[in-house]
Design a protein around this motif. Structure first.
Motif, short mmCIF file in Angstrom:
data_model
loop_
_atom_site.label_atom_id
_atom_site.label_comp_id
_atom_site.label_asym_id
_atom_site.label_seq_id
_atom_site.Cartn_x
_atom_site.Cartn_y
_atom_site.Cartn_z
N ALA A 86 -23.77 -16.82 65.52
CA ALA A 86 -25.04 -16.18 65.88
C ALA A 86 -26.14 -17.06 65.32
O ALA A 86 -25.90 -17.88 64.42
CB ALA A 86 -25.12 -14.77 65.29
N PRO A 87 -27.39 -16.93 65.81
CA PRO A 87 -28.46 -17.80 65.33
C PRO A 87 -28.64 -17.77 63.81
O PRO A 87 -28.94 -18.79 63.20
CB PRO A 87 -29.70 -17.25 66.04
N GLY A 88 -28.42 -16.62 63.20
CA GLY A 88 -28.65 -16.50 61.76
C GLY A 88 -27.65 -17.22 60.90
O GLY A 88 -27.84 -17.32 59.68
N ILE A 89 -26.58 -17.75 61.49
CA ILE A 89 -25.56 -18.45 60.70
C ILE A 89 -26.12 -19.73 60.09
O ILE A 89 -25.61 -20.23 59.08
CB ILE A 89 -24.32 -18.76 61.55
N VAL A 90 -27.19 -20.25 60.68
CA VAL A 90 -27.79 -21.48 60.16
C VAL A 90 -28.42 -21.25 58.79
O VAL A 90 -28.47 -22.17 57.97
CB VAL A 90 -28.84 -22.01 61.16
N ALA A 91 -28.87 -20.04 58.52
CA ALA A 91 -29.47 -19.70 57.22
C ALA A 91 -29.13 -18.24 56.91
O ALA A 91 -29.96 -17.36 57.10
CB ALA A 91 -30.98 -19.91 57.24
N PRO A 92 -27.91 -17.97 56.45
CA PRO A 92 -27.51 -16.58 56.17
C PRO A 92 -28.36 -15.96 55.06
O PRO A 92 -28.97 -16.65 54.25
CB PRO A 92 -26.05 -16.71 55.73
N THR A 93 -28.37 -14.65 55.04
CA THR A 93 -29.07 -13.90 54.00
C THR A 93 -28.05 -13.35 53.01
O THR A 93 -27.01 -12.84 53.40
CB THR A 93 -29.85 -12.73 54.62
N GLU A 94 -28.35 -13.49 51.73
CA GLU A 94 -27.46 -12.97 50.69
C GLU A 94 -27.96 -11.61 50.20
O GLU A 94 -29.15 -11.44 49.94
CB GLU A 94 -27.41 -13.93 49.51
N VAL A 95 -27.05 -10.66 50.12
CA VAL A 95 -27.33 -9.36 49.50
C VAL A 95 -26.54 -9.31 48.19
O VAL A 95 -25.30 -9.37 48.21
CB VAL A 95 -26.95 -8.19 50.42
N LEU A 96 -27.22 -9.23 47.08
CA LEU A 96 -26.59 -9.24 45.76
C LEU A 96 -26.59 -7.83 45.18
O LEU A 96 -27.62 -7.16 45.15
CB LEU A 96 -27.34 -10.18 44.82
N LEU A 97 -25.41 -7.39 44.72
CA LEU A 97 -25.29 -6.10 44.02
C LEU A 97 -24.90 -6.37 42.58
O LEU A 97 -24.04 -7.20 42.29
CB LEU A 97 -24.21 -5.23 44.68
N GLN A 98 -25.54 -5.67 41.66
CA GLN A 98 -25.22 -5.80 40.25
C GLN A 98 -25.15 -4.41 39.62
O GLN A 98 -25.91 -3.51 39.98
CB GLN A 98 -26.27 -6.65 39.53
N GLY A 99 -24.21 -4.25 38.68
CA GLY A 99 -24.01 -2.98 38.00
C GLY A 99 -22.60 -2.90 37.45
O GLY A 99 -21.71 -3.65 37.87
N ASN A 100 -22.38 -2.01 36.51
CA ASN A 100 -21.06 -1.88 35.89
C ASN A 100 -20.01 -1.50 36.94
O ASN A 100 -20.11 -0.46 37.59
CB ASN A 100 -21.08 -0.82 34.80
#
Length: 743
Positions: free
Chosen positions: A432-446
């Motif tokens: 898909a077009p967005g594969i050239v610059a993917p977006t990262e979703v970061l989750l943090q927590g115990n």
């Protein structure tokens, strides 16, 4: 201009004119020495900034990316990738080699890979990317390099890795793409066309000067002044760029060229027109040069300050991009003004009547027609009809300006035949077009990464959001490639790669990511991850912040530019009503230009939007350049209105100044229009809106609308000042009647 019209200029203007003409040879020699000094001591180039360098202060996207790299020990986002694509499907052997190469790099068994530290592969198989329209046709290898690696070294390492490792017949290597290769490709295209741009711009603007004055010498004088101004502006702004946070944007180089060459040629036309008028009235060359310098120099000074101050007003922005834009443009204009105020009149004094060889300085044949048209325009009914038609026409064009959308595209701006564009198209076909610059979703927590079921549920929720083409979840990558790539060993952090279904730096993808970010708390709650903290990183997130900051800066920049230009006009004209009126006309012309930009590029050509800085750079420059023409045209009318009625002043001076303004406007429009020679979308957008905006301003606003409105307002336009012309004219008529013999 008989006897200099000394009553129309102040003592400082006369002193300046006397000095620059008297010391003409020293001025020329001084600029020769100054050019040599600039070449020796001032830098010819300056490092450029990347997209992240212009992110807003305290960028959450960059902070998230930094936190992710710290938590996992390495980043997951790469701006450079190798693309393999075969529409008939990559062989199983080729797909296996993609994985084997990544493992070899991870185990330091791939030979000399330069600054590369990791190669992360993704293949569009059903298991990894189920939403792909193709299966098994495309393999991407994201390249990671050591910290501090330059963009050029990173791309060269990727290309070398591809040549050495992906050279079998069934590998089907397309090339390298990503936002980093795209930026380098843009730089290469820009510098590859800069010499052509310089030459074409000089030829066009000098050709217009030659036609305007029917001379071979006048354009050479303009050429020398323009070339000296541009050389000095480049060196000075390169030096100043070292002190600008983030560096100087590359986009400024062609814009500085167009701006400096355009306005210097404008000033040359103003000076030469005044010089020709003096020679027509029988002055000798030195007296004509002094008169031209005295009358035109003060106008050029104030006009140049207006453009420079308008550009410097960008400093009120919070976006680093515009804070870098403003000072560089402002310094460029100031360099052009200083050279124009000194070198131009000195050269005119040296050449004298030779400036207009082989023609003779005589009144243009069209001047009587222009005066007749101006007299008709000063009839109130005609002024009302023509002024109303201009306002309605411009307002109609301006309606579409509010539909303008902003993006920060790199790959999409490249020509279709460029290597990064072709590789991006192949990657888009497979994913898909967005594969050239993917977006990262970061989750943090115990323990946020310990429950695979919740992570899988969140991945499913993300997958079903509008604008999302696919999600690479923690279970997507083979563990033997990169251990703990998406979930930390402690389980306290997890990350997803979200692929959008539009150009990742375009306005549609930015809008989709904004909506996704707003929905993240609800999605986490639905997945059972209510205690997790989240962040969004990647180029789309940075572009979103940059566009948001740009929109937020719009009000600050607009207020600052309008105030700067309004104050300068008030000081120069010593009035309130006329400056407000003139600035309103400039705003209307600007809105009409932006409306046409929307109609042509978004509606006609089908682009998602325009480069985020195009409408704002155009707004600042067009408003400031509009003040340029206001000061030249209305300044002459105002000066004459102290000796006759305002209506007669308009009828006398508009024909004299409109020819110069028209020629200057066409020259400046052509200068900006030459930006279209650079085959990058943002420069063609700039060329269109700046060229059209200048033409509307010069041909419609200054030639028709402003004289019509001044006619309708009459002496009230000078409020709170009172023009002396009406009283002077009435006294002259009374004296004339008194001198007539009684019958």
């Amino acid at each position: 201009m008989r006897s200099w019209r000394k009553s129309e200029v102040g003592s400082l203007a006369r002193m300046y004119a006397w000095l620059v003409v008297r010391l003409r040879w020293f001025v020329v020699l001084g600029w020769v020495a100054g050019g040599i000094a600039a070449a020796v001591w001032l830098p010819a180039s300056v490092p450029n900034a990347d997209l992240g360098g212009f992110a807003p202060p305290n960028s959450r996207a960059i902070a998230t990316e930094t936190a992710s790299a710290k938590a996992f020990g390495f980043p997951v986002l790469s701006r450079t990738m190798l693309v393999q694509h075969d529409e008939h499907g990559l062989s199983q052997a080729a797909q296996q080699r993609v994985l084997d190469r990544a493992v070899a790099v991870a185990k330091h068994q791939a030979g000399d890979v330069g600054p590369m530290v990791a190669a992360v592969p993704i293949i569009n198989t059903q298991r990894v990317f189920p939403s792909s329209s193709e299966q098994g046709t495309t393999a991407l290898t994201y390249i990671f390099t050591k910290p501090g690696t330059t963009f050029g070294a990173e791309v060269e390492a990727a290309k070398g890795f591809g040549r050495r490792q992906m050279n079998q017949a069934d590998d089907h290597l397309v090339g390298v793409t990503g936002t980093v290769p795209a930026q380098l490709a843009q730089s290469s295209i820009l510098y590859g066309h800069l010499l052509l741009l310089e030459g074409a711009t000089l030829v066009v603007v000098i050709g217009i000067v030659a036609l305007k004055f029917r001379s071979f010498v006048a354009p050479l004088v303009a050429l020398v002044t323009a070339a000296a101004s541009y050389f000095l502006a480049v060196r000075v702004t390169n030096y100043a760029g070292r002190f600008v946070q983030g560096g100087a944007p590359e986009e400024l180089k062609p814009l500085v060229l167009a701006l400096v060459l355009g306005i210097v040629t404008d000033y040359a036309i103003f000076y030469l027109s005044s010089m020709r008028t003096g020679l027509q009235e029988g002055m000798d060359r030195l007296t004509a040069a002094k008169a031209s310098a005295a009358h035109t120099g003060r106008i050029v000074l104030v006009a140049g300050i207006a453009v420079a101050a308008g550009s410097a007003a960008m400093l009120v922005a919070r976006s680093g991009f515009f804070r870098a834009f403003g000072p560089v443009l402002s310094l460029s204009v100031l360099c052009a003004v200083v050279v124009s105020l000194t070198l131009l009149p000195a050269l005119m004094a040296i050449f004298g009547r030779m400036l207009f060889w082989p023609s003779r300085p005589r009144r243009p044949w069209s001047l009587p027609l222009a005066r007749a048209a101006a007299r008709v325009l000063t009839v109130r009914v005609v002024a009302l009809v023509l002024g109303g038609a201009c306002v309605v026409g411009l307002a109609t064009l301006a309606i579409d300006a509010d539909r303008l959308k902003l993006g920060v595209s790199f790959v999409a701006s490249l020509p279709a035949d460029s290597a990064p564009h072709a590789a991006a198209q192949a990657a888009t076909s497979g994913f898909a077009p967005g594969i050239v610059a993917p977006t990262e979703v970061l989750l943090q927590g115990n323990g946020v990464g310990s429950d695979q079921q919740k992570l899988t549920r969140l991945a499913s929720e993300l997958q079903h959001q509008p604008g999302v083409a696919g999600v690479l979840s923690p279970a997507a990558l083979p563990p033997e490639v990169v251990s703990g790539a998406l979930v930390t060993k402690s389980g306290d952090a997890a990350r997803f790669l979200v692929v959008l279904d539009h150009d990742p730096l375009g306005p549609t993808a930015i809008g989709d990511l904004d909506r996704l970010s707003h929905r993240m708390p609800a999605l986490l709650q639905q997945a059972g991850l209510t205690g997790a903290r989240y962040g969004v990183a990647g180029d789309t997130a940075i572009a979103s912040e940059l566009v948001a900051a740009t929109n937020a800066d719009l009000r600050r920049i607009a207020i600052a530019v309008l105030l700067v230009n309004l104050v300068l006009l008030m000081v120069f004209l010593r009035a309130v009503v006329a400056p407000v009126l003139l600035l309103g006309c400039s705003v209307l012309a600007l809105a009409a230009s932006l409306g046409c930009l929307t109609l042509v590029f978004q509606d006609r050509l089908g682009h998602e939007g325009v480069a985020f800085y195009v409408p704002f750079a155009a707004s600042v420059l067009l408003l400031s350049l509009g003040s340029d023409y206001n000061i030249y045209g209305v300044g002459h009318v105002w000066t004459r209105a102290n000796h006759t009625t305002l209506r007669k002043a308009i009828a006398e001076r508009i024909p004299e100044t409109s020819g110069a303004i028209t020629a200057a406007g066409v020259t400046l429009a052509a200068s900006f229009g030459m930006l279209a020679l650079i085959p990058l979308r943002q420069f063609r957008e700039l060329a269109f809106v700046m060229g059209l905006g200048v033409l509307i301003d010069a041909l419609v606003v200054r030639s028709i609308l402003v004289p019509a409105l001044l006619t309708l307002l009459g002496d009230f336009s000078a409020w709170p000042r009172k023009l002396k012309g009406a009283a002077v004219a009435e006294a002259a008529e009374q004296d004339e009647r008194a001198d007539q013999p009684s019958s």
